[in-house]
Design a protein around this motif. Sequence first.
Motif, PDB file in Angstrom:
ATOM      1  N   SER A 126       0.782  -1.246   0.000  1.00 19.27           N
ATOM      2  CA  SER A 126       0.000   0.000   0.000  1.00 19.27           C
ATOM      3  C   SER A 126       0.812   1.294   0.000  1.00 19.27           C
ATOM      4  O   SER A 126       0.225   2.370   0.022  1.00 19.27           O
ATOM      5  CB  SER A 126      -0.923   0.005   1.222  1.00 19.27           C
ATOM      6  N   HIS A 127       2.137   1.209  -0.024  1.00 17.40           N
ATOM      7  CA  HIS A 127       2.893   2.455   0.128  1.00 17.40           C
ATOM      8  C   HIS A 127       3.511   2.916  -1.199  1.00 17.40           C
ATOM      9  O   HIS A 127       4.328   2.203  -1.794  1.00 17.40           O
ATOM     10  CB  HIS A 127       3.970   2.264   1.188  1.00 17.40           C
ATOM     11  N   VAL A 128       3.113   4.105  -1.628  1.00 20.58           N
ATOM     12  CA  VAL A 128       3.542   4.642  -2.932  1.00 20.58           C
ATOM     13  C   VAL A 128       5.073   4.660  -3.055  1.00 20.58           C
ATOM     14  O   VAL A 128       5.630   4.226  -4.066  1.00 20.58           O
ATOM     15  CB  VAL A 128       2.974   6.066  -3.137  1.00 20.58           C
ATOM     16  N   SER A 175     -10.432   7.909   0.146  1.00 20.80           N
ATOM     17  CA  SER A 175      -9.327   8.868   0.221  1.00 20.80           C
ATOM     18  C   SER A 175      -8.351   8.465   1.331  1.00 20.80           C
ATOM     19  O   SER A 175      -8.489   7.397   1.930  1.00 20.80           O
ATOM     20  CB  SER A 175      -9.891  10.265   0.476  1.00 20.80           C
ATOM     21  N   ASN A 176      -7.366   9.316   1.625  1.00 23.15           N
ATOM     22  CA  ASN A 176      -6.306   8.981   2.601  1.00 23.15           C
ATOM     23  C   ASN A 176      -6.883   8.784   4.000  1.00 23.15           C
ATOM     24  O   ASN A 176      -7.560   9.670   4.526  1.00 23.15           O
ATOM     25  CB  ASN A 176      -5.284  10.121   2.675  1.00 23.15           C
ATOM     26  N   ASN A 177      -6.583   7.637   4.589  1.00 25.01           N
ATOM     27  CA  ASN A 177      -7.020   7.343   5.957  1.00 25.01           C
ATOM     28  C   ASN A 177      -5.927   7.738   6.947  1.00 25.01           C
ATOM     29  O   ASN A 177      -4.742   7.689   6.627  1.00 25.01           O
ATOM     30  CB  ASN A 177      -7.242   5.839   6.133  1.00 25.01           C
ATOM     31  N   GLU A 228       5.393   4.862   7.991  1.00 24.13           N
ATOM     32  CA  GLU A 228       6.004   5.231   6.715  1.00 24.13           C
ATOM     33  C   GLU A 228       5.056   6.184   5.993  1.00 24.13           C
ATOM     34  O   GLU A 228       5.413   6.775   4.986  1.00 24.13           O
ATOM     35  CB  GLU A 228       6.246   3.988   5.848  1.00 24.13           C
ATOM     36  N   LYS A 229       3.824   6.312   6.516  1.00 28.11           N
ATOM     37  CA  LYS A 229       2.830   7.219   5.929  1.00 28.11           C
ATOM     38  C   LYS A 229       2.887   8.560   6.661  1.00 28.11           C
ATOM     39  O   LYS A 229       3.332   8.636   7.808  1.00 28.11           O
ATOM     40  CB  LYS A 229       1.427   6.612   6.048  1.00 28.11           C
ATOM     41  N   LEU A 230       2.395   9.603   5.972  1.00 29.41           N
ATOM     42  CA  LEU A 230       2.620  10.974   6.451  1.00 29.41           C
ATOM     43  C   LEU A 230       2.215  11.194   7.913  1.00 29.41           C
ATOM     44  O   LEU A 230       3.026  11.665   8.720  1.00 29.41           O
ATOM     45  CB  LEU A 230       1.868  11.966   5.554  1.00 29.41           C
ATOM     46  N   ARG A 247      -3.608  20.743   2.461  1.00 27.56           N
ATOM     47  CA  ARG A 247      -2.258  20.670   1.896  1.00 27.56           C
ATOM     48  C   ARG A 247      -1.368  19.976   2.927  1.00 27.56           C
ATOM     49  O   ARG A 247      -1.603  20.083   4.140  1.00 27.56           O
ATOM     50  CB  ARG A 247      -1.739  22.076   1.592  1.00 27.56           C
ATOM     51  N   ASN A 248      -0.310  19.304   2.447  1.00 26.51           N
ATOM     52  CA  ASN A 248       0.559  18.569   3.374  1.00 26.51           C
ATOM     53  C   ASN A 248       1.128  19.475   4.465  1.00 26.51           C
ATOM     54  O   ASN A 248       1.232  19.064   5.624  1.00 26.51           O
ATOM     55  CB  ASN A 248       1.689  17.873   2.611  1.00 26.51           C
ATOM     56  N   VAL A 249       1.489  20.709   4.091  1.00 27.32           N
ATOM     57  CA  VAL A 249       2.049  21.609   5.121  1.00 27.32           C
ATOM     58  C   VAL A 249       1.028  21.875   6.233  1.00 27.32           C
ATOM     59  O   VAL A 249       1.396  22.021   7.403  1.00 27.32           O
ATOM     60  CB  VAL A 249       2.530  22.969   4.533  1.00 27.32           C
TER      61      VAL A 249
END
Length: 357
Positions: free
Chosen positions: A90-92, A186-188, A196-198, A256-258
């Motif tokens: 599952s990890h890009v 979408s992103n969980n 390893e995910k954000l 946004r990620n920030v």
Amino acid sequence: MSSLETTVLVTGGAGFIGSNFLLHSVRRHPRCRFVNLDKLTYAGNLRGLEALSNGDPHVFVRGDVADATTLDDVFERYRPSIVVHFAAESHVDRSILGPADFVRTNIEGTFQLLEACRRHFPRGEGLFHHVSTDEVFGSLGETGAFHEGTPYDPSSPYSASKAASDHLVRAYHRTYGLPIKITNCSNNYGPRQFPEKLVPLMIMNALEGRELPIYGEGKNVRDWLYVDDHCDAIWAVIERGRVGETYVIGGRAERRNVEVVELVARLVAEETGVAPETILERRRFVADRPGHDHRYAIDPSKIERELGWRPRESFVSGMKKTVRWYLENEAWVDEVRTGEYRRWIEANYGRRGGEAA
Ligand code: NAD
Ligand code: TYD
């Protein structure tokens, strides 16, 4: 004889969403037996499932979804009537470094599982619920949102392999009449996600005084959904969704990620008493991910309208719960960081382990 009426085969139940789904479901669906088939890759962590003992209503089987013999054993022994298919690589970023496992598990694994359903479900009966991602639709510009009719346009080996699996699932419905449903979420974020995910990476790095690596300029946008809300949505589709249909799922929470990193830093600061600036000054803008999708957004009108599903958590309330979970579960965090969880799995579950199929 067991009083459990329905057997649900959950693949990938030791992973992030699968483990949350099992914990969520065992309480709320007391008439179901859950057979958890998981290969226990680096992403599978049974420590998160210790609240469920191994034995009815949760039976763990260590095995590979791409292995037809294992699947035949599981179907013959437990006779599931519902399959909820989470198991995947599952990890890009990992898919960019080494795509082969993604092709094998996500495409071949889904194919073998569909074939097993075709062999073992009575014709036209049973349900194959395929858990997929919004990443199959590719990247959006500044406006618009993915919906059930959005054409597929995957960017990474991960999203391409998930797209291929979605196509196979739909084809098995049209060609063989297999009862299927697909959800693209979408992103969980939430408890028990591998760092390893954000979100978990930022929480753990913020807690440990490490740097917070942000790809590119941090302007990429994701839609975020608390994992329990995803689990509720999957059950809404299993119970009330139409066979053969796709439902996109999202939290109407684009960030946004920030912004995500800033919220994590502020929540960790609030919980620990550290000054937010101390955490925020460790942000580092690092080399961008190749083929980095700019924006994902979901229009969840169909599942809202047809099934009455709505997320319970807002982005802030869900993130607060998540940060608290990582603070309160130091043992889980330590074992993941040191790799101790792998030694525990090998000691307790061996190469196959669980209830051998
Ligand atoms: P994860 O990587 O945390 O867990 C995957 C699980 O599958 C692990 O327990 C792993 O051991 C198991 N697994 C891997 N290969 C296997 C194989 N060959 N046979 C049996 N088990 C195997 O993933 P996750 O984040 O929980 O995602 C679960 C599913 O949800 C995936 O299909 C993913 O595409 C989808 N999804 C994830 C997100 C997200 O934000 N995490 C969003 C939308 C959809
Ligand atoms: P990720 O959690 O890997 O999920 P996905 O790639 O499936 O969306 O990444 C979420 C976003 O965060 C994505 O735009 C990449 C970015 N990101 C970082 O900026 N730094 C990191 O260390 C990671 C892991 C991700």
